[in-house]
Each structure stands twice: as structure tokens, then as C-alpha cells.
Design a protein around this motif. Structure first.
Motif, PDB file in Angstrom:
ATOM      1  N   UNK A   1      47.770  31.861  46.223  1.00 12.35           N
ATOM      2  CA  UNK A   1      47.467  30.557  45.645  1.00 12.35           C
ATOM      3  C   UNK A   1      45.977  30.460  45.338  1.00 12.35           C
ATOM      4  N   UNK A   2      45.650  29.979  44.153  1.00 13.76           N
ATOM      5  CA  UNK A   2      44.265  29.697  43.776  1.00 13.76           C
ATOM      6  C   UNK A   2      44.097  28.187  43.763  1.00 13.76           C
ATOM      7  N   UNK A   3      43.133  27.698  44.540  1.00 15.93           N
ATOM      8  CA  UNK A   3      42.884  26.260  44.609  1.00 15.93           C
ATOM      9  C   UNK A   3      41.406  26.007  44.356  1.00 15.93           C
ATOM     10  N   UNK A   4      40.582  25.962  45.386  1.00 20.66           N
ATOM     11  CA  UNK A   4      39.167  25.614  45.212  1.00 20.66           C
ATOM     12  C   UNK A   4      38.344  26.755  44.630  1.00 20.66           C
ATOM     13  N   UNK A   5      38.788  27.991  44.842  1.00 18.83           N
ATOM     14  CA  UNK A   5      38.032  29.162  44.396  1.00 18.83           C
ATOM     15  C   UNK A   5      37.186  29.771  45.493  1.00 18.83           C
ATOM     16  N   UNK A   6      37.110  29.130  46.634  1.00 18.30           N
ATOM     17  CA  UNK A   6      36.243  29.615  47.711  1.00 18.30           C
ATOM     18  C   UNK A   6      36.745  30.917  48.333  1.00 18.30           C
ATOM     19  N   UNK A   7      38.046  31.098  48.433  1.00 20.75           N
ATOM     20  CA  UNK A   7      38.591  32.359  48.940  1.00 20.75           C
ATOM     21  C   UNK A   7      38.209  33.506  48.021  1.00 20.75           C
ATOM     22  N   UNK A   8      38.280  33.275  46.719  1.00 22.65           N
ATOM     23  CA  UNK A   8      37.950  34.330  45.755  1.00 22.65           C
ATOM     24  C   UNK A   8      36.455  34.633  45.792  1.00 22.65           C
ATOM     25  N   UNK A   9      35.616  33.608  45.961  1.00 23.78           N
ATOM     26  CA  UNK A   9      34.179  33.853  46.092  1.00 23.78           C
ATOM     27  C   UNK A   9      33.918  34.752  47.289  1.00 23.78           C
ATOM     28  N   UNK A  10      34.592  34.472  48.404  1.00 26.40           N
ATOM     29  CA  UNK A  10      34.431  35.298  49.601  1.00 26.40           C
ATOM     30  C   UNK A  10      34.924  36.722  49.344  1.00 26.40           C
ATOM     31  N   UNK A  11      36.032  36.853  48.625  1.00 22.98           N
ATOM     32  CA  UNK A  11      36.568  38.184  48.305  1.00 22.98           C
ATOM     33  C   UNK A  11      35.582  38.972  47.446  1.00 22.98           C
ATOM     34  N   UNK A  12      34.964  38.319  46.482  1.00 21.98           N
ATOM     35  CA  UNK A  12      33.974  38.994  45.638  1.00 21.98           C
ATOM     36  C   UNK A  12      32.778  39.454  46.466  1.00 21.98           C
TER      37      UNK A  12
ATOM     38  N   UNK B   1      36.522  24.025  42.950  1.00 24.88           N
ATOM     39  CA  UNK B   1      35.201  23.594  43.390  1.00 24.88           C
ATOM     40  C   UNK B   1      34.136  24.573  42.918  1.00 24.88           C
ATOM     41  N   UNK B   2      34.565  25.734  42.460  1.00 27.57           N
ATOM     42  CA  UNK B   2      33.669  26.777  41.964  1.00 27.57           C
ATOM     43  C   UNK B   2      34.166  27.236  40.592  1.00 27.57           C
ATOM     44  N   UNK B   3      33.275  27.769  39.764  1.00 29.89           N
ATOM     45  CA  UNK B   3      33.679  28.198  38.415  1.00 29.89           C
ATOM     46  C   UNK B   3      34.407  29.542  38.435  1.00 29.89           C
ATOM     47  N   UNK B   4      35.631  29.519  38.957  1.00 24.46           N
ATOM     48  CA  UNK B   4      36.451  30.727  39.091  1.00 24.46           C
ATOM     49  C   UNK B   4      37.796  30.440  38.447  1.00 24.46           C
ATOM     50  N   UNK B   5      38.286  31.390  37.658  1.00 21.95           N
ATOM     51  CA  UNK B   5      39.622  31.232  37.077  1.00 21.95           C
ATOM     52  C   UNK B   5      40.353  32.559  37.117  1.00 21.95           C
ATOM     53  N   UNK B   6      41.671  32.464  37.171  1.00 21.47           N
ATOM     54  CA  UNK B   6      42.496  33.671  37.235  1.00 21.47           C
ATOM     55  C   UNK B   6      42.704  34.238  35.840  1.00 21.47           C
ATOM     56  N   UNK B   7      42.789  35.560  35.762  1.00 18.21           N
ATOM     57  CA  UNK B   7      43.103  36.245  34.510  1.00 18.21           C
ATOM     58  C   UNK B   7      44.609  36.266  34.285  1.00 18.21           C
ATOM     59  N   UNK B   8      45.362  36.343  35.377  1.00 20.86           N
ATOM     60  CA  UNK B   8      46.819  36.422  35.306  1.00 20.86           C
ATOM     61  C   UNK B   8      47.388  35.436  36.329  1.00 20.86           C
TER      62      UNK B   8
END
Length: 182
Positions: free
Chosen positions: A110-121, A145-152
Motif C-alpha cells: 500500500x502507498x499512502x503518505x510516501x514515508x515508507x518509500x522515502x525510508x526504502x530509498x 505527505x511527500x512528493x512520491x508516486x508509483x510507476x505501476x
């Protein structure tokens, strides 16, 4: 945890719809990566790992060969670690190959705030410099909450802040289903 009452729960994806979404996502990943030569799938612990395994299997079935896949536990990279508690549970991080010059696809449920993905990066940066990093999520629920978007994306759904999206996978939960809990 007891299952919410039926009036509070909406099934977003049943097992068949989830299977179709994963098949579609596998094809999209292959197209985005222009094949599988430099492709590496990295699932975010917990359910992203199982989803990445399934997607890699689907790609290998269509394209042949094995797709390197790994697991990322972002717990220690979170920007809210102090809210997790005094003894956070740390899962396994396993990166199967050097990521330098690879096309890494991060897979999450699940993608919500983007904070998990920021941590992953942030964590991925410790394992090399990929030529490209893409993001693949089963459910995008908005609310960034962060400028992150999914490609797929398997399924997009708009949710309220207090809502919850629960992803269940056969390997961990005994069934495949995605529920919106309001």
C-alpha cells in the motif's frame, strides 16, 4: 485481531482480482524495464516481499530465467521510529546482488503518505547506485505527505485519513484479499 463488521469493510480486491492485478503489474514491470536483463525486484517487509516473489515468478514464467529479488526492512530508516515503541521488531533485509547499474523495482502493498518509500530509498542507497529505481504498489490510496508516486499501480482508491487498507496474502494470512476498513 477480530475482523471488522461487514458494514465497516469493503472488499477492494478479492483473490481473483488480486491475481489479475499482479499479472498486469508483472507485464508492466517488464515493459518499463525493457526486458529482464538488469531487473531486480525488492519487496518491502512484510507483504511487499510476498508480492515481489509472486511478480518475479510471473515475469520468469513469461520471459524465462530467474529475476533476482530481495527484501527490505525499513524500520531503522523510518522518520517516526520513536513512535514505534522501545523495541521495534526488525525484519530481514536481503539484497541478492550489487544494485549498481540495475533497474530496481521496489514492491510494496500500500502507498499512502510516501514515508515508507522515502525510508526504502534511503536504505537502498546503502547497497549501491542503481541506474533506475521504480515503484510498484498493489494499492495506491492517495494521501501523500511527500512528493512520491508509483510507476505501476494495481488499484487506486481514494481514502479518508482515518481509513485503513488491509492487504492479506495467502502466504501469511491464509487468503488473498484487500479490504478498505472505514
Amino acid at each position: 485481531m477480530p475482523r471488522p463488521k461487514a458494514e465497516d469493510r469493503t472488499i477492494l480486491l478479492d483473490a481473483r482480482a488480486m491475481s489479475r492485478a499482479l499479472q498486469r503489474m508483472a507485464v508492466e514491470i517488464t515493459e518499463l524495464a525493457h526486458g529482464t536483463d538488469d531487473l531486480v525486484l525488492i519487496g518491502i517487509q512484510r507483504r511487499g516481499v510476498e508480492l515481489a516473489e509472486r511478480i518475479a515468478t510471473l515475469i520468469a514464467k513469461d520471459e524465462g530465467g530467474q529475476i533476482p529479488r530481495g527484501a527490505l526492512d525499513i524500520t531503522l530508516y523510518r522518520d517516526d521510529l520513536e513512535t514505534v515503541g522501545p523495541k521495534p521488531v526488525i525484519g530481514e533485509t536481503h539484497i541478492p546482488v550489487d544494485l549498481t547499474d540495475k533497474h530496481v523495482v521496489i514492491v510494496d502493498d500500500v502507498l499512502f503518505t510516501g514515508r515508507t518509500i522515502r525510508a526504502a530509498l534511503d536504505e537502498l542507497a546503502d547497497f549501491g547506485r542503481p541506474k533506475r529505481i521504480s515503484l510498484c504498489v498493489l494499492v495506491d490510496r492517495g494521501g501523500r505527505e511527500l512528493p512520491i508516486q508509483a510507476d505501476i499501480v494495481g488499484k487506486s482508491v481514494k481514502t479518508a485519513t482515518g481509513d485503513r487498507v488491509d492487504v492479506q496474502v495467502e502466504e501469511l494470512d491464509g487468503r488473498d484479499e484487500v479490504d478498505l476498513i472505514q
